[in-house]
Design a protein around this motif. Sequence first.
Motif, PDB file in Angstrom:
ATOM      1  N   SER A   1      48.270  36.016  44.400  1.00 14.94           N
ATOM      2  CA  SER A   1      48.697  34.830  44.147  1.00 14.94           C
ATOM      3  C   SER A   1      49.954  34.762  44.859  1.00 14.94           C
ATOM      4  O   SER A   1      50.375  33.565  45.399  1.00 14.94           O
ATOM      5  N   THR A   2      51.043  35.695  45.114  1.00 15.35           N
ATOM      6  CA  THR A   2      51.906  35.525  45.920  1.00 15.35           C
ATOM      7  C   THR A   2      51.709  34.977  47.547  1.00 15.35           C
ATOM      8  O   THR A   2      52.203  34.343  48.107  1.00 15.35           O
TER       9      THR A   2
ATOM     10  N   LEU B   1      42.154  29.516  44.601  1.00 16.41           N
ATOM     11  CA  LEU B   1      42.980  29.676  43.499  1.00 16.41           C
ATOM     12  C   LEU B   1      42.036  30.871  42.440  1.00 16.41           C
ATOM     13  O   LEU B   1      42.876  31.770  42.169  1.00 16.41           O
ATOM     14  N   PRO B   2      40.752  30.498  42.581  1.00 15.68           N
ATOM     15  CA  PRO B   2      40.247  31.468  41.467  1.00 15.68           C
ATOM     16  C   PRO B   2      40.164  32.956  42.051  1.00 15.68           C
ATOM     17  O   PRO B   2      40.238  34.052  41.030  1.00 15.68           O
ATOM     18  N   LEU B   3      40.224  33.112  43.218  1.00 11.40           N
ATOM     19  CA  LEU B   3      40.308  34.581  43.999  1.00 11.40           C
ATOM     20  C   LEU B   3      41.678  35.174  43.511  1.00 11.40           C
ATOM     21  O   LEU B   3      41.937  36.429  43.386  1.00 11.40           O
TER      22      LEU B   3
ATOM     23  N   GLY C   1      43.082  34.662  40.678  1.00 10.46           N
ATOM     24  CA  GLY C   1      43.265  34.863  39.380  1.00 10.46           C
ATOM     25  C   GLY C   1      44.199  33.696  38.892  1.00 10.46           C
ATOM     26  O   GLY C   1      44.699  33.774  37.781  1.00 10.46           O
ATOM     27  N   LYS C   2      44.266  32.648  39.493  1.00 11.80           N
ATOM     28  CA  LYS C   2      44.849  31.222  39.154  1.00 11.80           C
ATOM     29  C   LYS C   2      43.951  30.072  38.964  1.00 11.80           C
ATOM     30  O   LYS C   2      43.233  30.054  39.691  1.00 11.80           O
ATOM     31  N   THR C   3      44.273  29.106  38.053  1.00 13.70           N
ATOM     32  CA  THR C   3      43.628  27.964  38.121  1.00 13.70           C
ATOM     33  C   THR C   3      44.579  26.688  38.568  1.00 13.70           C
ATOM     34  O   THR C   3      44.184  25.689  38.737  1.00 13.70           O
ATOM     35  N   ARG C   4      46.028  26.982  38.365  1.00 11.92           N
ATOM     36  CA  ARG C   4      46.977  26.173  38.934  1.00 11.92           C
ATOM     37  C   ARG C   4      48.278  26.916  38.684  1.00 11.92           C
ATOM     38  O   ARG C   4      48.303  28.054  38.461  1.00 11.92           O
ATOM     39  N   GLY C   5      49.386  26.374  39.157  1.00  7.82           N
ATOM     40  CA  GLY C   5      50.604  26.797  39.317  1.00  7.82           C
ATOM     41  C   GLY C   5      51.146  27.384  40.383  1.00  7.82           C
ATOM     42  O   GLY C   5      52.003  27.968  40.508  1.00  7.82           O
ATOM     43  N   VAL C   6      50.295  27.334  41.268  1.00  8.64           N
ATOM     44  CA  VAL C   6      50.746  27.913  42.788  1.00  8.64           C
ATOM     45  C   VAL C   6      51.423  26.555  43.584  1.00  8.64           C
ATOM     46  O   VAL C   6      50.813  25.637  43.439  1.00  8.64           O
ATOM     47  N   GLN C   7      52.639  26.903  43.978  1.00  7.42           N
ATOM     48  CA  GLN C   7      53.293  25.581  44.609  1.00  7.42           C
ATOM     49  C   GLN C   7      52.239  25.349  45.615  1.00  7.42           C
ATOM     50  O   GLN C   7      52.030  25.756  46.578  1.00  7.42           O
TER      51      GLN C   7
END
Length: 116
Positions: free
Chosen positions: A84-85, A103-105, A107-113
């Motif tokens: 994610s970083t 994003l799914p890789l 572990g995120k679906t949103r929230g990455v700047q």
Amino acid sequence: QDRGTARMIFQVSSELDDKEVRDALSEALRRSAAIIRRALELGQERGMVRRDIDLDAITWLIVGCYQVFALMKQVGGEETWKESTLLGFVTPILEPHMVRELLPLAGKTRGVQGAP
């Protein structure tokens, strides 16, 4: 291997007053930058990397950031290498469809700047 590379980068950096060492490091950084730039160009050709970015600036930004990531890994900052970083780091240069795919890789679906 990454830990050895990180150690080498910082050991060499402490010897930059030696012209031979300085020239060798400069050449290594230029080779690394050429590889990164070519990867960015291929990404643009394939529609993965935005075409409106300054490739020279982004190339050297990535080279510099690698050095910081390597330093953080050397001192135990393993969180620097989380997916994610790293995704947050590259999101600004990627086309939106690539961010959605990655994003799914991470572990995120949103929230990455910068993510749509």
